[in-house]
Motif scaffolding. Structure first.
Motif, mmCIF file in Angstrom:
data_model
loop_
_atom_site.group_PDB
_atom_site.id
_atom_site.type_symbol
_atom_site.label_atom_id
_atom_site.label_comp_id
_atom_site.label_asym_id
_atom_site.label_seq_id
_atom_site.Cartn_x
_atom_site.Cartn_y
_atom_site.Cartn_z
ATOM 1 N N ASP A 42 -0.885 -8.715 2.200
ATOM 2 C CA ASP A 42 -0.794 -8.148 0.849
ATOM 3 C C ASP A 42 -1.742 -8.805 -0.133
ATOM 4 O OD1 ASP A 42 2.789 -7.595 0.809
ATOM 5 O OD2 ASP A 42 1.122 -6.198 1.047
ATOM 6 N N PHE A 108 -15.598 -0.963 -6.109
ATOM 7 C CA PHE A 108 -14.909 0.105 -5.389
ATOM 8 C C PHE A 108 -15.476 1.470 -5.732
ATOM 9 C CE2 PHE A 108 -12.108 -2.705 -3.466
ATOM 10 C CZ PHE A 108 -11.582 -3.584 -4.396
ATOM 11 N N ALA A 109 -16.063 1.582 -6.910
ATOM 12 C CA ALA A 109 -16.602 2.878 -7.320
ATOM 13 C C ALA A 109 -18.031 3.093 -6.837
ATOM 14 C CB ALA A 109 -16.550 3.015 -8.834
ATOM 15 N N MET A 110 -18.600 2.101 -6.150
ATOM 16 C CA MET A 110 -20.004 2.213 -5.727
ATOM 17 C C MET A 110 -20.115 2.839 -4.343
ATOM 18 S SD MET A 110 -21.666 -1.449 -6.744
ATOM 19 C CE MET A 110 -21.269 -2.266 -8.275
ATOM 20 N N LEU A 139 -19.546 2.754 10.188
ATOM 21 C CA LEU A 139 -19.117 3.287 8.904
ATOM 22 C C LEU A 139 -17.601 3.193 8.762
ATOM 23 C CD1 LEU A 139 -19.752 4.751 6.278
ATOM 24 C CD2 LEU A 139 -19.602 6.907 7.506
ATOM 25 N N GLU A 140 -16.898 3.567 9.825
ATOM 26 C CA GLU A 140 -15.441 3.503 9.750
ATOM 27 C C GLU A 140 -14.973 2.071 9.576
ATOM 28 O OE1 GLU A 140 -13.268 5.780 12.582
ATOM 29 O OE2 GLU A 140 -14.332 7.638 12.063
ATOM 30 N N LEU A 143 -15.524 1.031 6.002
ATOM 31 C CA LEU A 143 -14.520 1.629 5.129
ATOM 32 C C LEU A 143 -13.191 0.910 5.290
ATOM 33 C CD1 LEU A 143 -15.518 5.362 5.586
ATOM 34 C CD2 LEU A 143 -15.692 4.021 3.506
ATOM 35 N N GLN A 146 -13.390 -2.270 3.354
ATOM 36 C CA GLN A 146 -13.234 -2.009 1.917
ATOM 37 C C GLN A 146 -11.778 -1.732 1.569
ATOM 38 O OE1 GLN A 146 -15.951 1.093 0.558
ATOM 39 N NE2 GLN A 146 -17.410 0.213 2.005
ATOM 40 N N ALA A 147 -11.084 -1.047 2.463
ATOM 41 C CA ALA A 147 -9.674 -0.745 2.219
ATOM 42 C C ALA A 147 -8.869 -2.034 2.141
ATOM 43 C CB ALA A 147 -9.122 0.168 3.306
ATOM 44 N N ALA A 150 -9.506 -3.657 -1.087
ATOM 45 C CA ALA A 150 -8.743 -2.977 -2.141
ATOM 46 C C ALA A 150 -7.323 -3.533 -2.194
ATOM 47 C CB ALA A 150 -8.739 -1.468 -1.906
ATOM 48 N N ARG A 151 -6.755 -3.699 -1.013
ATOM 49 C CA ARG A 151 -5.393 -4.232 -0.935
ATOM 50 C C ARG A 151 -5.292 -5.606 -1.598
ATOM 51 N NH1 ARG A 151 -0.991 -1.563 1.174
ATOM 52 N NH2 ARG A 151 0.709 -3.020 1.404
ATOM 53 N N TRP A 154 -7.762 -5.091 -5.798
ATOM 54 C CA TRP A 154 -7.925 -3.952 -6.702
ATOM 55 C C TRP A 154 -7.530 -4.325 -8.120
ATOM 56 C CZ3 TRP A 154 -9.921 0.891 -5.745
ATOM 57 C CH2 TRP A 154 -9.737 1.845 -6.741
ATOM 58 N N SER A 155 -6.323 -4.901 -8.217
ATOM 59 C CA SER A 155 -5.838 -5.282 -9.549
ATOM 60 C C SER A 155 -4.892 -6.461 -9.437
ATOM 61 C CB SER A 155 -5.116 -4.080 -10.181
ATOM 62 O OG SER A 155 -4.530 -4.446 -11.413
ATOM 63 N N TYR B 137 -8.346 5.044 -10.177
ATOM 64 C CA TYR B 137 -9.244 4.315 -11.067
ATOM 65 C C TYR B 137 -8.701 4.371 -12.490
ATOM 66 C CZ TYR B 137 -12.698 4.188 -7.326
ATOM 67 O OH TYR B 137 -13.346 3.951 -6.135
ATOM 68 N N ASN B 140 -5.733 2.078 -12.546
ATOM 69 C CA ASN B 140 -5.937 0.757 -11.947
ATOM 70 C C ASN B 140 -4.827 0.421 -10.939
ATOM 71 O OD1 ASN B 140 -7.546 -1.468 -11.601
ATOM 72 N ND2 ASN B 140 -6.447 -2.714 -13.089
ATOM 73 N N ASP B 142 -3.623 0.135 -6.947
ATOM 74 C CA ASP B 142 -4.142 -0.110 -5.602
ATOM 75 C C ASP B 142 -3.962 1.147 -4.737
ATOM 76 O OD1 ASP B 142 -3.166 -2.530 -3.023
ATOM 77 O OD2 ASP B 142 -4.690 -0.949 -3.027
ATOM 78 N N SER B 144 -4.376 1.590 -1.663
ATOM 79 C CA SER B 144 -3.803 1.379 -0.338
ATOM 80 C C SER B 144 -2.278 1.379 -0.368
ATOM 81 C CB SER B 144 -4.318 0.068 0.279
ATOM 82 O OG SER B 144 -3.654 -1.043 -0.311
ATOM 83 N N ARG B 145 -1.727 1.270 -1.549
ATOM 84 C CA ARG B 145 -0.257 1.327 -1.675
ATOM 85 C C ARG B 145 0.230 2.736 -1.954
ATOM 86 N NH1 ARG B 145 -0.881 -3.952 -2.735
ATOM 87 N NH2 ARG B 145 0.802 -5.033 -1.701
ATOM 88 N N GLU B 283 -16.878 8.329 -3.763
ATOM 89 C CA GLU B 283 -16.122 7.076 -3.839
ATOM 90 C C GLU B 283 -15.008 7.153 -4.867
ATOM 91 O OE1 GLU B 283 -19.499 7.280 -3.958
ATOM 92 O OE2 GLU B 283 -19.605 6.742 -1.831
ATOM 93 N N PRO B 288 -11.438 3.178 -1.560
ATOM 94 C CA PRO B 288 -11.064 2.458 -0.339
ATOM 95 C C PRO B 288 -9.558 2.325 -0.228
ATOM 96 C CG PRO B 288 -12.774 1.269 -1.539
ATOM 97 C CD PRO B 288 -12.341 2.389 -2.417
ATOM 98 N N GLY B 289 -9.035 2.569 0.952
ATOM 99 C CA GLY B 289 -7.604 2.403 1.169
ATOM 100 C C GLY B 289 -6.789 3.637 0.843
ATOM 101 N N LEU B 296 -9.088 9.722 7.089
ATOM 102 C CA LEU B 296 -10.429 9.411 6.588
ATOM 103 C C LEU B 296 -11.485 9.920 7.561
ATOM 104 C CD1 LEU B 296 -12.134 8.049 4.446
ATOM 105 C CD2 LEU B 296 -11.922 5.913 5.699
#
Lengths: 257, 381
Positions: A42, A108-110, A139-140, A143, A146-147, A150-151, A154-155, B137, B140, B142, B144-145, B283, B288-289, B296
């Motif tokens: 997590d 993440f937006a790129m 590629l997979e 990705l 990146q996922a 993100a987990r 991300w925030s 976005y 904000n 996640d 993946s959740r 994107e 991602p996620g 995907l």
């Protein structure tokens, strides 16, 4: 060596050169590269415990941690909680801290092309990388990496708001290396690390972006080598325990994986 | 066959050259460009269109949720549904759909939809969605959740609607010590739950296993066919037959006096939907996620095709079944043919789309209601 998010499973000239002098262990984080995707993953603290378990499993006692970007964040967090397990730390453009008022672009937006140009200082290199077409499997995997990022990130975006509060617990020396033209985690962030780490110094790589160990590998290898081979202070006793374990100064007592 | 009028409430005032000059109509296109005076007229006009559909005999009208985008001006679909609740007397009101992971507390959705259901006398259709990638976005959150949050929120809402409280909910995503929402919905066991979908494996599985109607948003007809087949196959595998009433297709439809006139009157307005309003980087649509590895992979397969559809022609859209434009006879014919092979029972018609002006929207509604609906009613029974 704790890799950055885009660098799993990559053995570069940088790694090769370092491994000529040192035992270099470079695992893929869980959720990246060839490693499994565990359901329990997590946050960065989960990776810290994972790496403590790896150190225990490999019976490694006083290693140096080398972390880039996300890997730097993991290394610093491990050092905050468990400095007794390590000798020292090299952080290359680490994630984990965010300097107020310093804008960080949204990775993440790129798309891949934008990422290449944002990461690399040398535009020719960036153009080369942007022109690469990965295989479907690659590629997979990218990705998937990146996922996982993100987990983890991300925030709050790419940092731990509590980390500055506890960084003073790092009781080993740290070498910070940063590219002057880092456009992913801006160079100004290094000031925050220097402010909070009790024993750290900064080396700036002038013509480099977010991955100076890629763009200026020789220079970075030299800086790291000098740091690792410099005479080290006596290791501090592990907190809360009566006995001390001392190791000889100099080479880190790690094993080739 | 059931007929629904679906509205997206888009912003029709994107400037000339928008696609070339801006990377996206979502998330980053400044709200400084939103003119509230124009917005006042626009919202009220759109509401008039939805109310008109009730008078024309549609089975229901549909509202929708999107955030921080010119694509649609309904970040709060329950508010729009509430405005319609007392003025629409007969038709159902379908919320397609509340984006559950975007709300901190799923119980707020349970409460709001229950209120609407009670006030309308049991005329609410409660669609639930994850929210497309762009929303992650904007909020904000996640990505993946997203799937875990969605499923747990859905389960919590259904339990809150069907099991008298107070009860405790101790989930991985949500923890509540007292679940006891007042009011409870009127419909039994609860308002119908629909799942608008872009075709992920997970949604297909959910729709088939729970019997929730699966509504595919506009897409190439052959892909819609394939997805309906997959839902049916999954249902069969689980021992739960999936009938036409559980399959819905949402698509732009325009009826005019002749085929040529349909293209002439509405062609550029529907292109505005597919080009300007849908303009956003991959994107942003798929962070991602957001998608499982399997889904995907499927999306990547279609990525090239999607890129080439970034600038579709009207003929391509029509040929491939993204839209149906034509005389009433053409529209009847096409829908009848599709229905025969696809066996869907809910037609969710996007009869306003893109930049279509008010007078043409009203004409479209009238012609569809008078010359298409009654003829197709027996299909899918």
């Amino acid at each position: 060596m704790l890799h950055g998010a885009g660098s799993a499973s990559q053995w570069r000239p940088f790694h090769e050169r370092l491994s000529e002098r040192f035992d270099l262990i470079a695992p893929d984080h869980p959720g990246f590269g060839l490693s499994d995707q565990p359901a329990w993953l997590d946050n960065v603290q989960d990776l810290v415990y994972h790496y403590l378990e790896l150190l225990e499993a490999l019976d490694l006692e006083r290693v140096h941690l080398l972390g880039t970007s996300l890997g730097g964040w993991i290394a610093a967090t491990l050092a905050v909680g468990h400095s007794e397990r390590i000798r020292g730390m090299v952080l290359v453009a680490p994630a984990g801290l965010k300097k107020a008022g310093v804008a960080m672009p949204d990775l993440f937006a790129m798309n891949a092309e934008q990422r290449a140009y944002a990461t690399l200082y040398d535009e020719r290199l960036a153009a080369e990388r942007a022109a690469q077409t990965p295989s479907r499997e690659e590629l997979e995997r990218q990705l998937r990496d990146q996922a996982t990022l993100a987990r983890l990130a991300w925030s709050p975006y790419l940092h731990d708001p509590k980390l500055p509060h506890w960084l003073h617990r790092v009781s080993v020396p740290t070498l910070l290396i940063w590219g002057r033209h880092d456009r992913i985690i801006p160079f100004e962030t290094s000031e925050l690390w220097l402010r909070h780490l009790p024993d750290a110094r900064l080396e700036v790589i002038e013509e480099a972006g977010h991955t100076p160990h890629v763009e200026r590998a020789e220079e970075v290898v030299k800086l790291i080598t000098d740091f690792l081979e410099s005479p080290l202070p006596q290791p501090s006793p592990p907190r809360g325990r009566g006995s001390t374990k001392s190791s000889p100064a100099g080479r880190s007592a790690s094993h080739r994986a | 066959m059931e007929f629904y009028f679906f509205h997206l409430m888009p912003w029709p005032y994107l400037p000339e050259g928008f696609v070339e000059q801006h990377p996206s109509a979502w998330v980053t296109y400044s709200n400084g460009e939103f003119d509230p005076t124009k917005g006042h007229a626009l919202y009220n006009r759109y509401l008039d269109e939805l109310e008109y559909a009730d008078a024309l005999g549609f089975d229901g009208v549909c509202v929708n949720e999107h955030h921080q985008t010119a694509y649609g001006l309904m970040p709060a679909p329950n508010i729009i549904a509430a405005m319609l609740a007392r003025r629409i007397k007969r038709a159902k009101i379908a919320i397609l759909g509340n984006a559950l992971p975007l709300r901190d507390h799923p119980l707020r959705v349970a409460e709001e939809v229950a209120m609407l259901d009670v006030i309308t006398g049991g005329r609410i259709i409660s669609g639930f969605v994850r929210g497309i990638g762009c929303e992650y976005y904007s909020f904000n959150l996640d990505p993946s959740r997203s799937r875990d949050r969605f499923v747990e929120a859905l389960d919590l809402i259904v339990k809150a609607w069907t099991e008298p409280g107070p009860f405790v909910w101790d989930g991985a995503e949500y923890q509540f010590r007292y679940v006891n929402p007042w009011p409870r919905p009127l419909q039994k066991p609860h308002p119908p739950i629909w799942l608008p979908s872009t075709g992920s494996y997970e949604t297909i599985e959910l729709a088939a296993s729970r019997g929730y109607p699966f509504v595919r948003v506009y897409e190439r007809a052959e892909i819609v066919q394939r997805l309906f087949d997959e839902v049916r196959a999954k249902g069969e595998e689980l021992g739960k037959a999936v009938g036409p009433d559980q399959l819905g297709w949402m698509m732009p439809i325009y009826v005019a006096e002749t085929d040529a006139r349909a293209r002439e009157e509405a062609g550029k307005h529907v292109l505005y939907l597919f080009r300007e309003l849908s303009h956003r980087p991959f994107e942003m649509l798929v962070p991602p996620g957001y998608m499982s590895a399997g889904s995907l992979s499927r999306a990547l397969d279609r990525l090239d095709r999607r890129r080439s559809m970034a600038d579709p022609s009207l003929e391509e859209l029509d040929e491939q079944g993204y839209i149906i434009f034509g005389s009433a006879e053409t529209v009847r014919q096409r829908l009848t043919n599709y229905q025969r092979t696809m066996q869907f029972g809910k037609l969710v018609a996007l009869l306003h789309f893109g930049s279509l002006p008010h007078d043409l929207t009203m004409k479209n509604l009238e012609l569809f209601a008078r010359d298409v609906m009654p003829h197709l009613r027996p299909l899918g029974a």
